[in-house]
Design a protein around this motif. Sequence first.
Motif, PDB file in Angstrom:
ATOM      1  N   UNK A   1       0.823  -1.203   0.000  1.00 51.72           N
ATOM      2  CA  UNK A   1       0.000   0.000   0.000  1.00 51.72           C
ATOM      3  C   UNK A   1       0.863   1.261   0.000  1.00 51.72           C
ATOM      4  N   UNK A   2       0.559   2.167  -0.931  1.00 52.26           N
ATOM      5  CA  UNK A   2       1.238   3.462  -1.058  1.00 52.26           C
ATOM      6  C   UNK A   2       2.725   3.329  -1.368  1.00 52.26           C
ATOM      7  N   UNK A   3       3.094   2.285  -2.083  1.00 50.51           N
ATOM      8  CA  UNK A   3       4.490   2.075  -2.458  1.00 50.51           C
ATOM      9  C   UNK A   3       4.610   1.909  -3.965  1.00 50.51           C
ATOM     10  N   UNK A   4       5.773   2.243  -4.480  1.00 48.72           N
ATOM     11  CA  UNK A   4       6.032   2.101  -5.909  1.00 48.72           C
ATOM     12  C   UNK A   4       5.811   0.659  -6.336  1.00 48.72           C
ATOM     13  N   UNK A   5       5.018   0.481  -7.382  1.00 49.90           N
ATOM     14  CA  UNK A   5       4.687  -0.852  -7.863  1.00 49.90           C
ATOM     15  C   UNK A   5       3.501  -1.467  -7.163  1.00 49.90           C
ATOM     16  N   UNK A   6       3.005  -0.821  -6.118  1.00 44.86           N
ATOM     17  CA  UNK A   6       1.857  -1.317  -5.383  1.00 44.86           C
ATOM     18  C   UNK A   6       0.592  -0.571  -5.767  1.00 44.86           C
ATOM     19  N   UNK A   7      -0.318  -0.475  -4.801  1.00 47.07           N
ATOM     20  CA  UNK A   7      -1.547   0.263  -5.062  1.00 47.07           C
ATOM     21  C   UNK A   7      -1.617   1.473  -4.140  1.00 47.07           C
ATOM     22  N   UNK A   8      -2.263   2.529  -4.633  1.00 48.23           N
ATOM     23  CA  UNK A   8      -2.410   3.742  -3.853  1.00 48.23           C
ATOM     24  C   UNK A   8      -3.678   3.637  -3.015  1.00 48.23           C
ATOM     25  N   UNK A   9      -3.557   4.050  -1.764  1.00 46.34           N
ATOM     26  CA  UNK A   9      -4.645   3.936  -0.799  1.00 46.34           C
ATOM     27  C   UNK A   9      -5.953   4.465  -1.367  1.00 46.34           C
ATOM     28  N   UNK A  10      -7.050   3.774  -1.089  1.00 50.09           N
ATOM     29  CA  UNK A  10      -8.356   4.216  -1.570  1.00 50.09           C
ATOM     30  C   UNK A  10      -8.966   5.239  -0.618  1.00 50.09           C
TER      31      UNK A  10
END
Length: 756
Positions: free
Chosen positions: A43-52
């Motif tokens: 969560x909130x990391x490069x290559x991951x997903x941005x918090x909803x």
Amino acid sequence: MSEKVEIKPYTGAAGGWGSMKSLATIGLREQVRPETVRELARQNKTGGFMCVSCAWGKPHPPHPAEFCENGAKATAWELTRFRVTPDFFAQHTLAELKDWRDHDLEQAGRLTHPLRFDPAGDRYVAVSWEEAFADIGAKLHGYDPTKVCFYTSGRASLETSYMWQLLARMYGSQNLPDSSNMCHETTSVGLKACIGSPVGTIQLTDYEKCDAIFYFGQNPGTNSPRFLHDLRACAKRGVDIVVFNPLRERGLERFTDPQNPVEMATNSSTNLATQYHQVKAGGDIAAMMGVIKHVIRLDDEQGGTVLDHAFIAEHTKGFDGVAAKARSVGWKEIERESGLTQGALEAAGDVYAKAKRVICVYGMGLTQHVHGITNIQMLVNLMLLRGNVGKPGAGFGPVRGHSNVQGQRTVGITEKPELMPLDGLARQFGFEPPRAKGWDTVATCEAVISREARAFLGLGGNFARAVPDTETMAPAWEDLELVVNIATKLNRTHLWPGKTTYLLPCLGRIELDRQAGGAQTVTMEDSFSRIYGSTGRVAPAADTLLSEAAIVAGIATATLAPNPKVDWTAWAGDYGLVRDEIEKTWPDLFARFNERLEAPGGFWKGNPAAHREWKTGSGRAEFNVPEVMNATGFEDADGKFRLVTLRSNDQFNTTVYGYDDRFRGIKGTRCVAMMNRQDMAALGVADGDTVALVGAHGDNDDKRVDGLRVVAYNIPRGCIGGYYPELNLLIPVAHHAVESHVPAAKTVPVRVEKVA
């Protein structure tokens, strides 16, 4: 969930073991799967997903756990095991569901099938996607496009938002209200007029360079908990944090970092605010005037060495008028309107006068007032005095709410034609866009209530629950000819169907979005104007779901005539094609868009004011003389209170995760009125009594909310705190900010009636 009501002061810090317990509670409630825990690491990391959830920045390098309590709740909420299938609606009519609480509606789980409302059975029934799109398109053909609204929640990605605004404009509508209209539109209007930029001027790294933070009307412990790490780091290096807020919020007082082993092991915390001024709700104009008055007096006494006169001369306009006003206004007026003493405001002014680099943080405590624009102008006045714009460690830091609420405006979600490059859009796609101003949120409410609006299409959100005067909106909403809601979960808006209503379930951001072009990435923009890629990988909640982009493409294909320059199907299969079009529309902001998706820490779209380039009418940053000394927009009177609507610790926007507002010591209920003890004594009510709040203005004196428990609370006299959205019906649609039309939810005129 316990229904036991328990109200007692909370003695702990923000964060710490309280956050850990809260996460464990919601994890058990949602029956989270192992992949939920694994996803939190992305969560909130490069290559991951941005918090909803919120739009706070994503640092590089990230913390080991780059999520907060509410962000983790949002992830668990989306990845819940519970499902709302067509069988759910076979068991529950809408009349029955209207008696459910907001929490229980969303707690029911993820929607799985496209649905159409059946009036005869008072329930939703399953339909095919093809049937839904065909019927929506056919009905849209029969309406005047200027009477159709295309709403956007702040959660929708840049790609989907761009497609949505293009669908609306190609259809012929510029009615593009969004959640910005309900919160930070005041920023967009006020800052743009004063400094030429509609958004904040700082970067996340500026918090590493500032000497002082002036903090107005925003609660990080509830609304943006990851911000607490930056505030803690500032406090640790001796930065003065001067807070102006009506309530004492624990997230501004002290913080226990859950990622700090020493603080967790010893249950210790870091003190944050060095000064905490409980300004009267709506009194920030006077408070800032007091600080300015003191700083100008210091400059007069010290031979012009306090203000940055070189900056003022080179970069600004209108200083003399503000200085004259500050010198002439009396301290008695300032104290009366702000609720603060001269000594307190001078102490704040001393900090400002000494600091070389100041960041000004603010939230809806400034924007959601009738004279919210004046609040923003006063912030600008204060910051320009010492050149605190456009230099490292200084500038404006408005804290935005939903995760892409700022970004969707960047890619065209706006009812204002002057904010959209319409000529370029016309050339790019070979059509003539509408040129007249469309409906914002308030205008949409007015059009629904007057029955002028024919149809409402919502890309996410809970519009009819989030807006003012919900009691009047509900029956009017049901007179709409067509309502289309794109959503992941059931919410109260879905229980107010129009004559034809569709509920279309979409993939969540954390889920794998596999299209014809393979697994897809979406993008969003944070509060610092930085843009990030976000890639989901969890198996979708159901194989019947479509992505938001695919749903928009389906509606567009069924509604619009074929256009050789717009291949909706191809766009839905490859979001990179949409990003190419975004880059063509705004080549300066989105140069090499697809190449920069995974830039660590996001890529910055730029901000001229951050470089002291002022895109104003005068070509300078502009001082403004205030015409009023409080922001309420109404006259005080005996028995009239200023209601401040609030979010709880267990809430994000209209999503209620639970009934435990830990930091305020309120558990098991949201039906409360937080009152000053002296006000309680004057009214003859005691802690625990039941009261009603009744409108105390010509536009809301027929509105009331019963069954509220009085909670004795540390809040300024004349002010009452209560929860949003339960108290929204007390806000008149006409009670909104001048110019920006943001509902004035932070100073609502009410009176108190004791229930025998």
